[in-house]
Design a protein around this motif. Structure first.
Motif, PDB file in Angstrom:
ATOM      1  N   ARG A   4     -15.612  12.969  -5.652  1.00  0.00           N
ATOM      2  CA  ARG A   4     -14.330  13.301  -4.759  1.00  0.00           C
ATOM      3  C   ARG A   4     -12.871  12.926  -5.193  1.00  0.00           C
ATOM      4  NH1 ARG A   4     -16.422  16.029  -0.554  1.00  0.00           N
ATOM      5  NH2 ARG A   4     -18.543  15.562   0.178  1.00  0.00           N
ATOM      6  N   ILE A   5     -12.227  14.001  -5.683  1.00  0.00           N
ATOM      7  CA  ILE A   5     -10.821  13.405  -6.057  1.00  0.00           C
ATOM      8  C   ILE A   5      -9.793  13.203  -4.726  1.00  0.00           C
ATOM      9  CG2 ILE A   5     -11.234  14.897  -8.424  1.00  0.00           C
ATOM     10  CD1 ILE A   5      -9.328  16.983  -6.814  1.00  0.00           C
ATOM     11  N   LEU A   6      -8.812  12.673  -5.022  1.00  0.00           N
ATOM     12  CA  LEU A   6      -7.855  12.153  -4.144  1.00  0.00           C
ATOM     13  C   LEU A   6      -7.534  13.372  -3.268  1.00  0.00           C
ATOM     14  CD1 LEU A   6      -6.441   9.452  -3.130  1.00  0.00           C
ATOM     15  CD2 LEU A   6      -4.270  10.350  -4.474  1.00  0.00           C
ATOM     16  N   VAL A   7      -7.163  14.510  -3.723  1.00  0.00           N
ATOM     17  CA  VAL A   7      -6.809  15.329  -2.659  1.00  0.00           C
ATOM     18  C   VAL A   7      -7.991  15.461  -1.521  1.00  0.00           C
ATOM     19  CG1 VAL A   7      -4.983  16.390  -4.113  1.00  0.00           C
ATOM     20  CG2 VAL A   7      -7.353  17.147  -4.169  1.00  0.00           C
ATOM     21  N   GLN A   8      -9.267  15.442  -2.248  1.00  0.00           N
ATOM     22  CA  GLN A   8     -10.397  15.782  -0.964  1.00  0.00           C
ATOM     23  C   GLN A   8     -10.607  14.642  -0.141  1.00  0.00           C
ATOM     24  OE1 GLN A   8     -13.365  16.252  -4.349  1.00  0.00           O
ATOM     25  NE2 GLN A   8     -13.739  18.463  -3.595  1.00  0.00           N
ATOM     26  N   ARG A   9     -10.350  13.461  -0.527  1.00  0.00           N
ATOM     27  CA  ARG A   9     -10.527  12.041   0.312  1.00  0.00           C
ATOM     28  C   ARG A   9      -9.265  12.103   1.391  1.00  0.00           C
ATOM     29  NH1 ARG A   9     -10.092   7.392  -2.899  1.00  0.00           N
ATOM     30  NH2 ARG A   9      -9.777   8.671  -4.894  1.00  0.00           N
ATOM     31  N   ARG A  10      -7.973  12.701   0.984  1.00  0.00           N
ATOM     32  CA  ARG A  10      -6.912  12.721   1.696  1.00  0.00           C
ATOM     33  C   ARG A  10      -7.148  13.689   2.878  1.00  0.00           C
ATOM     34  NH1 ARG A  10      -3.044  13.687  -1.574  1.00  0.00           N
ATOM     35  NH2 ARG A  10      -2.358  11.664  -1.987  1.00  0.00           N
ATOM     36  N   GLY A  11      -7.671  14.598   2.576  1.00  0.00           N
ATOM     37  CA  GLY A  11      -7.981  15.801   3.307  1.00  0.00           C
ATOM     38  C   GLY A  11      -9.074  15.374   4.563  1.00  0.00           C
ATOM     39  N   ARG A  12      -9.975  14.892   3.905  1.00  0.00           N
ATOM     40  CA  ARG A  12     -11.177  14.156   5.061  1.00  0.00           C
ATOM     41  C   ARG A  12     -10.581  13.044   5.932  1.00  0.00           C
ATOM     42  NH1 ARG A  12     -15.244   9.996   4.899  1.00  0.00           N
ATOM     43  NH2 ARG A  12     -17.045  10.723   5.495  1.00  0.00           N
ATOM     44  N   ALA A 194      -4.844  10.742 -17.137  1.00  0.00           N
ATOM     45  CA  ALA A 194      -5.172   9.340 -17.265  1.00  0.00           C
ATOM     46  C   ALA A 194      -6.516   9.260 -17.002  1.00  0.00           C
ATOM     47  CB  ALA A 194      -4.220   8.372 -16.879  1.00  0.00           C
ATOM     48  N   MET A 195      -7.230  10.098 -16.034  1.00  0.00           N
ATOM     49  CA  MET A 195      -8.406   9.812 -15.462  1.00  0.00           C
ATOM     50  C   MET A 195      -9.662  10.158 -16.404  1.00  0.00           C
ATOM     51  SD  MET A 195      -7.809  10.624 -11.552  1.00  0.00           S
ATOM     52  CE  MET A 195      -6.571  10.095 -10.790  1.00  0.00           C
ATOM     53  N   PRO A 201      -9.645  17.039 -12.443  1.00  0.00           N
ATOM     54  CA  PRO A 201      -9.945  18.374 -13.589  1.00  0.00           C
ATOM     55  C   PRO A 201      -9.176  18.164 -14.775  1.00  0.00           C
ATOM     56  CG  PRO A 201      -9.698  19.137 -11.227  1.00  0.00           C
ATOM     57  CD  PRO A 201      -9.378  17.563 -11.288  1.00  0.00           C
ATOM     58  N   HIS A 202      -8.134  17.537 -14.704  1.00  0.00           N
ATOM     59  CA  HIS A 202      -7.309  17.171 -15.939  1.00  0.00           C
ATOM     60  C   HIS A 202      -7.713  16.103 -16.750  1.00  0.00           C
ATOM     61  CE1 HIS A 202      -3.693  19.304 -13.902  1.00  0.00           C
ATOM     62  NE2 HIS A 202      -4.494  20.110 -13.836  1.00  0.00           N
ATOM     63  N   GLY A 203      -8.798  15.182 -16.335  1.00  0.00           N
ATOM     64  CA  GLY A 203      -9.095  14.234 -17.090  1.00  0.00           C
ATOM     65  C   GLY A 203     -10.009  14.637 -18.327  1.00  0.00           C
ATOM     66  N   GLY A 204     -10.119  13.401 -19.274  1.00  0.00           N
ATOM     67  CA  GLY A 204     -10.815  13.411 -20.428  1.00  0.00           C
ATOM     68  C   GLY A 204      -9.941  13.810 -21.681  1.00  0.00           C
ATOM     69  N   GLY A 205     -11.044  14.140 -22.498  1.00  0.00           N
ATOM     70  CA  GLY A 205     -10.283  14.442 -23.861  1.00  0.00           C
ATOM     71  C   GLY A 205      -9.477  13.295 -24.795  1.00  0.00           C
TER      72      GLY A 205
END
Length: 245
Positions: A4-12, A194-195, A201-205
């Motif tokens: 779960r990314i940060l926006v999901q945990r913040r919404g919960r 940087a994740m 969704p922007h992580g990796g690469g």
């Protein structure tokens, strides 16, 4: 499987995203008394509220009512202030915009008559009474934009106290940590690029770049809703060169 990314945990919700209400003193709002008449009061105390970047003042009115408001620079404990119609145009007094002359610096301006103050409440900020047009007043906001508000809205004469706050650097991450603990948010804020791929969704690469368009729909689920949400356009504006005909 991702996490779960940060926006999901913040919404919960949770204890780490909860506001520390026990540190709050009181809302800083104008009283309903003084909308149509002149009231006098005395600044009894100037306090510090954690999480609020400006001081907060306790004012006692002549009828015994007490309220808190955001003081401008130059006020002091024991100073007598005036609230309402007929008050002097003096630093610390609260007047309707219809009685404040053009070019005056004001703070804690109401957007609607009686809402208690909404505009220019941050430390060192102010709005400028630009002009009067009938029952409306044009304000120049701290963002340099202009806004048309009702002339019955009240405002405090002066600039919000604490203007030197941003001039002093934190110097140490520990000081910044305890400063941010007073707010209902997580710190430090980590960039998505940087994740790892499972964390954002922007992580990796192999490079620090999203690798795909960052615009996302307004109706996207919480796991995808990061980046430019419902953006009309992104990037730099194209420079148009006029051509001679």
């Amino acid at each position: 499987m991702g996490k779960r990314i940060l926006v999901q945990r913040r919404g919960r919700g949770g204890i780490q995203f909860r506001s520390k209400d026990h540190l709050k003193i009181a809302p800083a709002r104008y009283p309903q008394d003084g909308m149509d008449n002149l009231m006098r009061g005395v600044i009894k105390e100037i306090l510090h509220e954690p999480g609020r970047h400006t001081p907060i003042s306790l004012v006692e009115l002549e009828n015994g009512q007490e309220f808190y408001y955001i003081p401008p620079e130059g006020v002091y404990e024991g100073q007598e202030i005036q609230i309402g119609k007929g008050a002097e145009v003096k630093t610390g007094n609260v007047l309707p915009l219809s009685e404040i002359p053009d070019g005056s610096l004001v703070c804690n301006v109401e957007m609607r008559p009686g809402d208690g103050g909404k505009i220019a409440r941050r430390s060192g900020t102010y709005a400028i009474v630009f002009s009067h047009e009938g029952d409306k007043v044009i304000l120049r906001l701290p963002s340099r934009k202009e806004k048309l508000v009702d002339a019955r809205c009240r405002a405090t004469i002066g600039v919000v106290a604490g203007s030197g706050r941003i001039e002093k650097p934190f110097m140490k991450a520990g000081i910044k940590y305890y400063h941010e603990r007073t707010h209902p948010k997580r710190w430090p804020v980590v960039r998505g690029v940087a994740m790892n791929p499972v964390s954002h969704p922007h992580g990796g690469g192999s490079h620090k770049r999203p690798g795909k368009p960052t615009t996302v729909a307004r109706t996207a689920p919480p796991g995808q809703k990061v980046g430019h949400i419902a953006a009309r356009k992104t990037g730099r504006a194209k420079r148009r060169v006029a051509t001679k005909r």
